[in-house]
Design a protein around this motif. Structure first.
Motif, PDB file in Angstrom:
ATOM      1  N   HIS A 113     -29.889  -9.245 -39.743  1.00 29.38           N
ATOM      2  CA  HIS A 113     -29.272  -9.092 -38.247  1.00 29.38           C
ATOM      3  C   HIS A 113     -29.615  -7.714 -37.796  1.00 29.38           C
ATOM      4  CE1 HIS A 113     -25.508  -9.880 -35.811  1.00 29.38           C
ATOM      5  NE2 HIS A 113     -24.867  -8.819 -36.033  1.00 29.38           N
ATOM      6  N   HIS A 123     -30.936 -13.467 -34.985  1.00 30.60           N
ATOM      7  CA  HIS A 123     -29.987 -12.107 -35.161  1.00 30.60           C
ATOM      8  C   HIS A 123     -28.389 -13.121 -34.703  1.00 30.60           C
ATOM      9  CE1 HIS A 123     -27.711  -8.292 -33.827  1.00 30.60           C
ATOM     10  NE2 HIS A 123     -27.523  -9.158 -33.203  1.00 30.60           N
ATOM     11  N   ASP A 150     -32.554  -6.188 -34.202  1.00 32.61           N
ATOM     12  CA  ASP A 150     -32.224  -5.523 -33.219  1.00 32.61           C
ATOM     13  C   ASP A 150     -33.202  -4.502 -32.810  1.00 32.61           C
ATOM     14  OD1 ASP A 150     -30.071  -7.207 -31.323  1.00 32.61           O
ATOM     15  OD2 ASP A 150     -28.705  -6.075 -32.537  1.00 32.61           O
ATOM     16  N   LYS A 185     -33.325 -12.608 -30.740  1.00 33.19           N
ATOM     17  CA  LYS A 185     -31.640 -12.165 -30.927  1.00 33.19           C
ATOM     18  C   LYS A 185     -31.579 -13.783 -30.907  1.00 33.19           C
ATOM     19  CE  LYS A 185     -29.553  -8.932 -28.598  1.00 33.19           C
ATOM     20  NZ  LYS A 185     -29.114  -8.002 -29.933  1.00 33.19           N
TER      21      LYS A 185
HETATM   22 FE   LIG Z   1     -25.691  -8.207 -31.826  1.00 30.80          FE
END
Ligand SMILES: [Fe+2]
Length: 186
Positions: free
Chosen positions: A56, A44, A60, A41
């Motif tokens: 990006h 990201h 996830d 994260k």
């Molecule tokens: Fe996000």
């Protein structure tokens, strides 16, 4: 009241001593997966550059899968009569690796560093799979399944670092910073 890590029962057919050995390995992987989904994260949020959206968005689904691995590992610890530890303090205290070292950086730099992160996680998973061979095949099967997915995610990372001859930009790098620099130069 005992300490929270004492076990008083375990699954049928497994000795308490073996259950404790399995739980120690599950706990090590629980820390690794909790650390990994937080680190992913962080990446990201911190990638920059022309390939921002691709990286990006690629990350996830990895975060979601790794969070699921952590949940399965924790519940396996409880199933074996143990008490899973999932607090941030326990991760920092008990992990044997350093915190992820990059902040805001280019997509290639982060991918280079993540190549090293995945190398570490997968290498330890494979060692633990071998150690579980004589202790608990059910836990071993769970970790094998997770490792297959982690290896696939590692390839997604490496596909960005590979040239047309199949060589990785991070070849020869043995720390995150060196890998990030090598990937950024390529
Ligand atoms: Fe996000």
């Amino acid at each position: 009241m005992g300490t929270s890590r004492d076990i008083h029962y375990t699954t049928p057919g497994l000795s308490r001593e073996d259950a404790e050995r399995v739980i120690a390995r599950l706990q090590s992987r629980l820390h690794a997966m909790n650390d990994l989904h937080l680190t992913l994260k962080h990446v990201h949020w911190n990638v920059v550059g022309p390939h921002f959206i691709a990286v990006h968005e690629m990350i996830d689904p990895q975060v979601e899968a790794v969070r699921g691995f952590a949940d399965d590992l924790a519940e396996r610890i409880a199933t074996l009569g143990g008490s899973p530890s999932g607090t941030p303090g326990s991760i920092v205290k008990e992990r044997d690796w350093d915190d992820y070292s990059l902040g805001r950086a280019g997509t290639q730099e982060h991918l280079g560093a993540l190549d090293l992160v995945y190398r570490g996680v997968i290498g330890t998973n494979r060692t633990i799979i071998e150690e579980l061979d004589d202790i608990d095949l059910v836990t071993q099967d769970m970790i094998i399944g997770q490792t297959e997915q982690l290896e696939l995610f590692h390839w997604f990372i490496r596909a960005h670092l590979e040239d047309q001859g199949g060589r990785l930009a991070t070849e020869g790098a043995d720390d995150e910073r060196g890998a990030a620099e090598a990937a950024g130069r390529a």
